[in-house]
Enzyme design. Structure first.
Site, PDB file in Angstrom:
ATOM      1  N   CYS A   1       0.861  -1.177   0.000  1.00  0.00           N
ATOM      2  CA  CYS A   1       0.000   0.000   0.000  1.00  0.00           C
ATOM      3  C   CYS A   1       0.905   1.237   0.000  1.00  0.00           C
ATOM      4  CB  CYS A   1      -0.944   0.108   1.195  1.00  0.00           C
ATOM      5  SG  CYS A   1      -2.014  -1.313   1.379  1.00  0.00           S
TER       6      CYS A   1
ATOM      7  N   ARG B   1       3.638  -0.350  -5.043  1.00  0.00           N
ATOM      8  CA  ARG B   1       3.441  -0.846  -3.674  1.00  0.00           C
ATOM      9  C   ARG B   1       2.135  -1.620  -3.506  1.00  0.00           C
ATOM     10  NH1 ARG B   1       6.888   1.771  -0.136  1.00  0.00           N
ATOM     11  NH2 ARG B   1       5.622   1.084   1.602  1.00  0.00           N
TER      12      ARG B   1
ATOM     13  N   TRP C   1      -2.868  -2.816  -1.520  1.00  0.00           N
ATOM     14  CA  TRP C   1      -2.599  -4.250  -1.697  1.00  0.00           C
ATOM     15  C   TRP C   1      -3.381  -4.922  -0.571  1.00  0.00           C
ATOM     16  CZ3 TRP C   1      -0.578  -8.420   1.010  1.00  0.00           C
ATOM     17  CH2 TRP C   1      -0.243  -9.544   0.232  1.00  0.00           C
TER      18      TRP C   1
ATOM     19  N   ASN D   1      -1.503   2.598   5.564  1.00  0.00           N
ATOM     20  CA  ASN D   1      -0.661   1.512   5.046  1.00  0.00           C
ATOM     21  C   ASN D   1      -0.152   0.741   6.247  1.00  0.00           C
ATOM     22  OD1 ASN D   1       1.417  -0.042   3.933  1.00  0.00           O
ATOM     23  ND2 ASN D   1       2.857   1.664   3.924  1.00  0.00           N
ATOM     24  N   GLY D   2      -0.373  -0.582   6.263  1.00  0.00           N
ATOM     25  CA  GLY D   2       0.104  -1.385   7.387  1.00  0.00           C
ATOM     26  C   GLY D   2      -0.981  -2.348   7.817  1.00  0.00           C
TER      27      GLY D   2
ATOM     28  N   GLU E   1      16.275 -18.568  -9.222  1.00  0.00           N
ATOM     29  CA  GLU E   1      15.897 -17.195  -9.549  1.00  0.00           C
ATOM     30  C   GLU E   1      15.168 -17.123 -10.898  1.00  0.00           C
ATOM     31  OE1 GLU E   1      15.486 -14.554  -8.122  1.00  0.00           O
ATOM     32  OE2 GLU E   1      15.532 -13.005  -9.650  1.00  0.00           O
TER      33      GLU E   1
ATOM     34  N   LYS F   1      11.407 -15.701 -11.453  1.00  0.00           N
ATOM     35  CA  LYS F   1      11.131 -14.615 -12.410  1.00  0.00           C
ATOM     36  C   LYS F   1      10.019 -15.020 -13.357  1.00  0.00           C
ATOM     37  CE  LYS F   1      12.540 -12.107 -11.087  1.00  0.00           C
ATOM     38  NZ  LYS F   1      13.215 -11.658  -9.929  1.00  0.00           N
TER      39      LYS F   1
ATOM     40  N   GLU G   1       6.479 -15.403 -11.613  1.00  0.00           N
ATOM     41  CA  GLU G   1       5.806 -14.215 -11.086  1.00  0.00           C
ATOM     42  C   GLU G   1       5.276 -13.292 -12.179  1.00  0.00           C
ATOM     43  OE1 GLU G   1       9.741 -11.706  -9.601  1.00  0.00           O
ATOM     44  OE2 GLU G   1       7.862 -11.340  -8.567  1.00  0.00           O
TER      45      GLU G   1
ATOM     46  N   HIS H   1      14.906 -37.949  -8.468  1.00  0.00           N
ATOM     47  CA  HIS H   1      14.362 -38.369  -7.173  1.00  0.00           C
ATOM     48  C   HIS H   1      12.892 -37.991  -7.026  1.00  0.00           C
ATOM     49  CE1 HIS H   1      18.290 -39.698  -5.961  1.00  0.00           C
ATOM     50  NE2 HIS H   1      18.783 -38.552  -6.387  1.00  0.00           N
TER      51      HIS H   1
ATOM     52  N   LYS I   1       5.538  -4.582  -4.817  1.00  0.00           N
ATOM     53  CA  LYS I   1       6.998  -4.496  -4.813  1.00  0.00           C
ATOM     54  C   LYS I   1       7.564  -4.612  -3.407  1.00  0.00           C
ATOM     55  CE  LYS I   1      10.962  -3.571  -6.806  1.00  0.00           C
ATOM     56  NZ  LYS I   1      11.536  -4.703  -7.546  1.00  0.00           N
TER      57      LYS I   1
END
Ligand code: M6R
Length: 600
Positions: free
Chosen positions: A2, A27, A73, A99-100, A477, A481, A484, A500, A595
């Site tokens: 947020c 955000r 968010w 925000n929080g 990584e 990438k 997402e 395995h 982000k």
């Protein structure tokens, strides 16, 4: 997560708030809203979706020179107009953005607000309803606001408008980032300086549990018990062009292309005129003294941490453990006698990492933060900070921050070896400049990676990345990438581990991207490629220098083996980018993500 903004000045507040929110959209971007206040009262506009949708519902004719805004968010309650901020008290006198996460909101509802009818599913609404409730006790708005904040458990950056005082914004902060920007006859607030560079580049940092009263001409900071606090402002060293896409279609592509410059920038910041590594003496001494390093990080930064472990142990001989931040406190290892904690975080705001930082500081252990945002929470609260100098990273998918983190870790590893008197046959500065050149070559080969993405990933539902040694970490990584931003289910696997279990998933045409950049495992990873090819996989081999074989799909220019990950990841970043593009995904703002992950 947020983002919040606030403005009080002489211009059209609506436009400044909307532009500010566009800069904060990284955000969180599932709903957004603004509230502007004038003599007629407070006018609220909010909408599910992006700021672009919000723009469509804002009434252009509303004239106001003060207001607050929010991009969300979702945590409490689904993304919807009902849950979008700003929220109002029952009488509509008070309006808030937040925000929080208010951890005790249910308890506060039970204790103080039983008779109140709530109009959203959010934790936030409790704050604004409590202010109204406490105003009934005949106190000032400021006193009521401070009383409410003192009852809250959890994190907040919040701004409150009072319809009866259109010339004031009340602001509070705890654990969530918030800055106040200072101008001439204008003052602003923002979760990130970027949002208000359009108004000012001078900011005052707020500390936890502070309350601020912002008017057009003054900013008054107080402690939660009402004592006035004096604080100097700082100048945000941000270039407005750093936060623009320029001619690029997406921030992610711009940030991938910036990697050679970032590496050269790191070289210039960490090398003195005599070619020696520049490092704070206290950091040097603390690193040397520690008997074990504990790297704590999340997501891409965790993957950089895995490489960091390999670099530090190989080059300096110091033992290192790497832990996922969100698990550390619940699966805590036995700690050594003199641990040093290293937090790796692009944003410096990741709540999971901060949870660990708070815990280990309480236990008295030293902490170093490696971050792209000095002044961020993790940076402020650790004993030491190393800056990754990558410039603002806007795309949700981290790219340049990852390679910058590994570059700084490589320099740190060598410095530690030097401090221990170990002769190192590896000049990080010289080798990093070779990496920067290789990165440039890779960034020039976009058509090749675009074609690989089209050939292998256009219609698939899954994809595997396999590698060994350092390549394995890069595979983790690469898979993160790809999933997402393209929503293809992707997994990074150690080549030897496939048989395995996971090899059961290989079918005709399953894409398997193999990395073969490490001499000592070249033959074995190629054996693993044969195993999946024999079961129908569509294999794509990306190799490096002398490891290359005739039919490899792409050969990366050679770089030092310690730094191979910095080059190897670039094809994977570009393949992911083009795969997302071919599938019409929103590359910079993938679904469900944000982000800066400031909730645990
Ligand atoms: O800001 P941080 O580096 O602490 O963030 C950690 C992760 O949330 C982040 O790396 C995330 O995994 C990225 N979106 C990956 O591209």
């Amino acid at each position: 997560m947020c983002g919040i903004v606030g403005y009080i000045g002489n211009e059209d507040a609506k436009e400044i708030l909307l532009k500010g929110l566009e800069k904060l959209e990284y955000r969180g971007y599932d709903s957004a809203g603004i509230a502007v206040v004038n003599k007629e009262g407070v006018h609220i506009y909010k909408e599910k979706g992006r700021i672009a949708s919000l723009r469509n519902v804002v009434d252009e004719s509303t004239e106001a020179t003060a207001g607050i805004g929010h991009t969300r968010w979702a945590t409490h309650g689904p993304p919807s107009k009902r849950n979008a901020h700003p929220h109002q008290s029952t009488s509509s006198r008070f309006t808030i953005v937040h925000n929080g996460v208010i951890e005790n909101y249910e308890q506060l509802k039970r204790e103080y607000l039983e008779d109140v009818t709530f109009t959203s599913d959010t934790d936030t609404e409790v704050i604004v309803q409590l202010v109204e409730q406490f105003m009934k006790e005949d106190q000032s708005v400021e006193a009521a606001f401070r009383k409410v904040l003192s009852l809250l458990k959890g994190s907040y950056a919040t701004a409150l408008l009072d319809e009866q005082e259109p010339e004031k914004i009340y602001v509070g902060k705890n654990k969530s980032p918030l800055l106040v920007g200072i101008g001439d006859g204008v003052n602003v607030i923002a979760s990130d300086a970027m949002a208000m560079l359009q108004v000012t580049n001078q900011f005052v940092e707020l500390m936890d549990k502070e309350v601020v009263i912002v008017t057009r001409d003054a900013v008054t900071i107080k402690s939660i018990d009402g004592q006035t606090v004096e604080r100097d402002h700082f100048v945000a060293e941000l270039d407005a062009s750093d936060i623009e896409k320029g001619t690029y279609p997406h921030f992610m592509l711009k940030e991938i292309d910036e990697q050679p410059f970032v590496i050269r920038n790191i070289i210039s910041k960490y090398q003195d005129d005599n070619g020696q590594i520049i490092l704070d003496e206290d950091i040097r001494a603390t690193l040397k003294e520690a008997d074990r390093l504990y790297i704590i990080a999340a997501g891409t930064s965790y993957h950089a941490g895995l490489m960091g472990k390999q670099l530090i142990e190989t080059i300096s001989g110091k033992p290192v453990e790497v832990h996922i931040a969100s698990e550390f406190l619940y699966n805590m290892p036995l700690l050594s006698e003199k641990p040093l904690f290293i937090f790796i975080s692009q944003s410096g705001e990741t709540a999971d990492s901060r949870g660990v930082l708070v815990d280990i500081k309480e236990k008295g252990y030293p902490a170093l933060t490696i971050t792209n945002v000095p002044g961020s929470t993790l940076s402020r609260e650790a004993d030491f900070t190393l800056h990754t100098h990558a410039g603002p990273e806007i795309a949700v998918a981290s790219t340049k921050a990852y390679t910058a983190q590994m570059a700084v870790l490589a320099i740190l590893a060598c410095d530690l070896a030097n401090a221990k008197g170990i002769t190192v046959d590896f000049d990080p500065i010289q080798e990093l400049s070779i990496v920067a050149n290789a990165m440039e070559t890779l960034c020039d080969k976009k058509e090749t990676f675009e074609k690989i993405a089209r050939d292998y990933l256009s219609i698939t539902r899954n994809c595997f990345f396999i590698g060994r040694a350092a390549d394995y970490y890069v595979c983790l990584e690469g898979a993160l990438k790809l999933k997402e931003i393209s929503y293809i289910q992707a997994e990074g696997f150690a080549g030897g581990e496939l048989k395995h279990g996971t090899i059961a998933l290989i079918e005709d045409g399953t894409p398997v991207i193999a990395l073969a950049t490490q001499d000592h495992v070249n033959l074995s990873i190629r054996g693993n490629v044969k195993e999946v090819a024999a079961r129908g996989a569509a294999t794509c081999i990306i190799s490096m220098g002398d490891c290359a074989q005739e039919d490899d799909q792409f050969v990366i220019p050679p770089v030092h083996k310690h730094l191979s990950a910095l080059a190897t990841v670039i094809p994977l970043q570009l393949i992911s980018y083009y795969a997302a593009l071919h599938r019409d995904c929103d590359v910079d703002k993938p679904r469900n993500l944000a982000k800066s992950v400031t909730v645990e």
